[in-house]
Write a protein that holds these residues in place. Structure first.
Motif, PDB file in Angstrom:
ATOM      1  N   ASP A 130      39.992  48.913  56.662  1.00 41.62           N
ATOM      2  CA  ASP A 130      40.246  50.197  56.541  1.00 41.62           C
ATOM      3  C   ASP A 130      39.544  50.746  55.064  1.00 41.62           C
ATOM      4  OD1 ASP A 130      40.766  52.627  57.746  1.00 41.62           O
ATOM      5  OD2 ASP A 130      42.744  52.706  56.470  1.00 41.62           O
ATOM      6  N   SER A 131      39.306  52.038  55.087  1.00 40.68           N
ATOM      7  CA  SER A 131      38.563  52.587  53.793  1.00 40.68           C
ATOM      8  C   SER A 131      39.603  52.326  52.705  1.00 40.68           C
ATOM      9  CB  SER A 131      38.059  53.845  54.136  1.00 40.68           C
ATOM     10  OG  SER A 131      39.237  54.748  54.516  1.00 40.68           O
ATOM     11  N   GLN A 132      40.633  52.501  52.999  1.00 46.53           N
ATOM     12  CA  GLN A 132      41.630  52.517  51.778  1.00 46.53           C
ATOM     13  C   GLN A 132      41.486  50.989  51.095  1.00 46.53           C
ATOM     14  OE1 GLN A 132      45.659  53.232  53.382  1.00 46.53           O
ATOM     15  NE2 GLN A 132      45.816  50.903  53.753  1.00 46.53           N
ATOM     16  N   PHE A 133      41.397  49.894  51.794  1.00 42.72           N
ATOM     17  CA  PHE A 133      41.273  48.585  51.426  1.00 42.72           C
ATOM     18  C   PHE A 133      39.806  48.517  50.457  1.00 42.72           C
ATOM     19  CE2 PHE A 133      43.966  47.840  55.112  1.00 42.72           C
ATOM     20  CZ  PHE A 133      45.090  47.188  54.312  1.00 42.72           C
ATOM     21  N   ALA A 134      38.773  49.233  50.812  1.00 43.90           N
ATOM     22  CA  ALA A 134      37.556  49.358  50.120  1.00 43.90           C
ATOM     23  C   ALA A 134      37.551  49.928  48.592  1.00 43.90           C
ATOM     24  CB  ALA A 134      36.537  49.789  51.024  1.00 43.90           C
ATOM     25  N   GLU A 135      38.656  50.856  48.578  1.00 47.79           N
ATOM     26  CA  GLU A 135      38.574  51.759  47.404  1.00 47.79           C
ATOM     27  C   GLU A 135      38.853  50.670  46.191  1.00 47.79           C
ATOM     28  OE1 GLU A 135      41.731  54.690  47.882  1.00 47.79           O
ATOM     29  OE2 GLU A 135      40.863  55.343  49.731  1.00 47.79           O
ATOM     30  N   GLY A 136      38.081  51.062  45.275  1.00 44.18           N
ATOM     31  CA  GLY A 136      38.077  50.472  43.966  1.00 44.18           C
ATOM     32  C   GLY A 136      37.635  48.848  44.064  1.00 44.18           C
ATOM     33  N   ILE A 137      37.040  48.388  44.976  1.00 39.05           N
ATOM     34  CA  ILE A 137      36.922  46.844  45.149  1.00 39.05           C
ATOM     35  C   ILE A 137      35.629  46.566  44.172  1.00 39.05           C
ATOM     36  CG2 ILE A 137      34.803  47.090  47.034  1.00 39.05           C
ATOM     37  CD1 ILE A 137      37.884  44.523  47.420  1.00 39.05           C
ATOM     38  N   GLU A 138      34.783  47.522  43.736  1.00 46.08           N
ATOM     39  CA  GLU A 138      33.855  47.102  42.760  1.00 46.08           C
ATOM     40  C   GLU A 138      34.617  46.734  41.239  1.00 46.08           C
ATOM     41  OE1 GLU A 138      33.892  50.148  44.261  1.00 46.08           O
ATOM     42  OE2 GLU A 138      32.669  49.948  45.675  1.00 46.08           O
ATOM     43  N   ASP A 139      35.763  47.477  41.134  1.00 43.61           N
ATOM     44  CA  ASP A 139      36.286  47.306  39.756  1.00 43.61           C
ATOM     45  C   ASP A 139      37.854  46.769  40.023  1.00 43.61           C
ATOM     46  OD1 ASP A 139      36.487  47.433  37.332  1.00 43.61           O
ATOM     47  OD2 ASP A 139      37.469  49.353  37.274  1.00 43.61           O
ATOM     48  N   THR A 140      38.016  45.613  40.873  1.00 42.31           N
ATOM     49  CA  THR A 140      39.067  44.757  41.232  1.00 42.31           C
ATOM     50  C   THR A 140      39.741  44.419  39.838  1.00 42.31           C
ATOM     51  OG1 THR A 140      40.326  43.206  42.634  1.00 42.31           O
ATOM     52  CG2 THR A 140      37.924  42.857  42.160  1.00 42.31           C
ATOM     53  N   PRO A 141      41.029  44.280  39.973  1.00 44.92           N
ATOM     54  CA  PRO A 141      41.868  43.627  38.871  1.00 44.92           C
ATOM     55  C   PRO A 141      41.628  42.128  38.703  1.00 44.92           C
ATOM     56  CG  PRO A 141      43.330  44.726  40.307  1.00 44.92           C
ATOM     57  CD  PRO A 141      42.083  45.107  40.991  1.00 44.92           C
ATOM     58  N   PHE A 142      41.241  41.637  39.961  1.00 43.73           N
ATOM     59  CA  PHE A 142      40.644  40.183  40.055  1.00 43.73           C
ATOM     60  C   PHE A 142      39.607  39.782  39.211  1.00 43.73           C
ATOM     61  CE2 PHE A 142      42.182  40.207  44.656  1.00 43.73           C
ATOM     62  CZ  PHE A 142      43.364  39.810  44.377  1.00 43.73           C
ATOM     63  N   GLN A 143      38.587  40.848  39.217  1.00 38.96           N
ATOM     64  CA  GLN A 143      37.387  40.502  38.537  1.00 38.96           C
ATOM     65  C   GLN A 143      37.691  40.709  37.009  1.00 38.96           C
ATOM     66  OE1 GLN A 143      33.437  41.685  39.738  1.00 38.96           O
ATOM     67  NE2 GLN A 143      33.382  43.457  38.206  1.00 38.96           N
ATOM     68  N   LYS A 144      38.527  41.594  36.795  1.00 39.01           N
ATOM     69  CA  LYS A 144      38.884  41.866  35.197  1.00 39.01           C
ATOM     70  C   LYS A 144      39.482  40.572  34.499  1.00 39.01           C
ATOM     71  CE  LYS A 144      39.414  46.875  35.787  1.00 39.01           C
ATOM     72  NZ  LYS A 144      40.431  47.943  35.805  1.00 39.01           N
ATOM     73  N   GLN A 145      40.288  40.014  35.331  1.00 35.56           N
ATOM     74  CA  GLN A 145      41.148  39.056  34.913  1.00 35.56           C
ATOM     75  C   GLN A 145      40.060  37.656  34.811  1.00 35.56           C
ATOM     76  OE1 GLN A 145      44.276  38.801  33.691  1.00 35.56           O
ATOM     77  NE2 GLN A 145      44.018  36.809  33.261  1.00 35.56           N
ATOM     78  N   LEU A 146      39.321  37.724  35.690  1.00 37.17           N
ATOM     79  CA  LEU A 146      38.352  36.409  35.644  1.00 37.17           C
ATOM     80  C   LEU A 146      37.171  36.493  34.584  1.00 37.17           C
ATOM     81  CD1 LEU A 146      37.995  35.785  39.582  1.00 37.17           C
ATOM     82  CD2 LEU A 146      39.064  34.263  37.940  1.00 37.17           C
ATOM     83  N   LEU A 147      36.708  37.687  34.370  1.00 34.49           N
ATOM     84  CA  LEU A 147      35.861  38.071  33.182  1.00 34.49           C
ATOM     85  C   LEU A 147      36.431  37.570  31.902  1.00 34.49           C
ATOM     86  CD1 LEU A 147      34.261  41.498  34.062  1.00 34.49           C
ATOM     87  CD2 LEU A 147      32.968  39.240  33.992  1.00 34.49           C
ATOM     88  N   GLU A 148      37.763  37.946  31.860  1.00 32.33           N
ATOM     89  CA  GLU A 148      38.583  37.513  30.406  1.00 32.33           C
ATOM     90  C   GLU A 148      38.620  36.010  30.596  1.00 32.33           C
ATOM     91  OE1 GLU A 148      43.385  37.236  29.184  1.00 32.33           O
ATOM     92  OE2 GLU A 148      42.615  38.997  29.946  1.00 32.33           O
ATOM     93  N   MET A 149      39.007  35.261  31.722  1.00 33.17           N
ATOM     94  CA  MET A 149      38.776  33.913  31.598  1.00 33.17           C
ATOM     95  C   MET A 149      37.584  33.225  31.210  1.00 33.17           C
ATOM     96  SD  MET A 149      41.443  32.929  34.859  1.00 33.17           S
ATOM     97  CE  MET A 149      41.138  31.563  34.878  1.00 33.17           C
ATOM     98  N   GLN A 150      36.386  34.100  31.913  1.00 33.83           N
ATOM     99  CA  GLN A 150      35.135  33.481  31.739  1.00 33.83           C
ATOM    100  C   GLN A 150      34.729  33.684  30.329  1.00 33.83           C
ATOM    101  OE1 GLN A 150      31.921  34.336  34.495  1.00 33.83           O
ATOM    102  NE2 GLN A 150      30.908  35.608  32.948  1.00 33.83           N
ATOM    103  N   LYS A 152      36.644  33.594  27.577  1.00 35.36           N
ATOM    104  CA  LYS A 152      37.395  32.399  27.027  1.00 35.36           C
ATOM    105  C   LYS A 152      36.902  30.961  27.073  1.00 35.36           C
ATOM    106  CE  LYS A 152      42.131  34.346  26.721  1.00 35.36           C
ATOM    107  NZ  LYS A 152      43.501  34.290  27.424  1.00 35.36           N
ATOM    108  N   LYS A 153      36.467  30.816  28.280  1.00 30.46           N
ATOM    109  CA  LYS A 153      35.798  29.579  28.599  1.00 30.46           C
ATOM    110  C   LYS A 153      34.695  29.584  27.925  1.00 30.46           C
ATOM    111  CE  LYS A 153      34.157  26.746  32.266  1.00 30.46           C
ATOM    112  NZ  LYS A 153      33.741  26.786  34.008  1.00 30.46           N
ATOM    113  N   GLU A 154      33.774  30.634  27.757  1.00 31.54           N
ATOM    114  CA  GLU A 154      32.591  30.557  26.835  1.00 31.54           C
ATOM    115  C   GLU A 154      32.622  30.611  25.242  1.00 31.54           C
ATOM    116  OE1 GLU A 154      30.471  33.672  28.809  1.00 31.54           O
ATOM    117  OE2 GLU A 154      29.933  32.594  30.498  1.00 31.54           O
ATOM    118  N   GLY A 155      34.108  30.668  25.088  1.00 32.33           N
ATOM    119  CA  GLY A 155      34.407  30.768  23.776  1.00 32.33           C
ATOM    120  C   GLY A 155      33.902  32.115  22.631  1.00 32.33           C
TER     121      GLY A 155
END
Length: 157
Positions: A130-150, A152-155
């Motif tokens: 449904d469209s409500q599930f697609a809202e904000g998918i581009e800026d998902t909290p998953f991506q923010k947390q994984l970017l932080e991990m990336q 840290k991994k790269e130093g």
């Protein structure tokens, strides 16, 4: 990694005595040496992984919370009086690379109401029930947390 191998040895044995411990330490050391020699493990990589544990725990907590929220939203859609849903395909760019991009795609798929249907180069295509599930998918909290991990991994953090 040596400690992980030893703990697995003890768990698979189901008991611990001096003989099992000595044999377990020796066997764990052999497996670690094999991993170091042929699979590219090293103490440096072990330290890097240890630094990522707090971020990984936060990510798992985030994943569980998002799964619960999506389940509630999906139940509302399924049990609502209006029988219409508006499915959408959303394509977005992600700065994640390698395994972390795959983790993002998998977590989107595990979250109810969304499925990652295509992953190529720096883009993901997601089908939302449904469209409500697609809202904000581009800026998902998953991506923010994984970017932080990336970072840290790269130093860089």
């Amino acid at each position: 990694m040596l400690l992980v191998f030893f703990v697995l040895w003890v768990v698979f044995n189901g008991k611990l005595n001096a003989e099992i411990a000595i044999f377990g330490v020796a066997l764990s050391a052999l497996v670690y040496l094999f991993s170091w020699r042929f699979l590219g493990y090293s103490l440096r990589k072990d330290r890097e992984l240890l630094r990522l544990i707090p971020s990984g725990v936060r990510y798992l907590w985030l994943l569980l919370c998002e799964i619960v929220k999506s389940n509630v939203a999906l139940i509302r859609v399924v049990y609502s009086k209006k029988a219409e849903v508006s499915p959408r395909l959303v394509t977005f760019h992600t700065p994640l690379r390698g395994a972390l991009k795959s983790v993002l795609a998998d977590c989107i798929t595990v979250t109810p109401g969304t499925i990652t249907v295509l992953s190529e180069a720096d883009r993901l295509t997601v089908h939302a029930l449904d469209s409500q599930f697609a809202e904000g998918i581009e800026d998902t909290p998953f991506q923010k947390q994984l970017l932080e991990m990336q970072r840290k991994k790269e130093g860089r953090a």
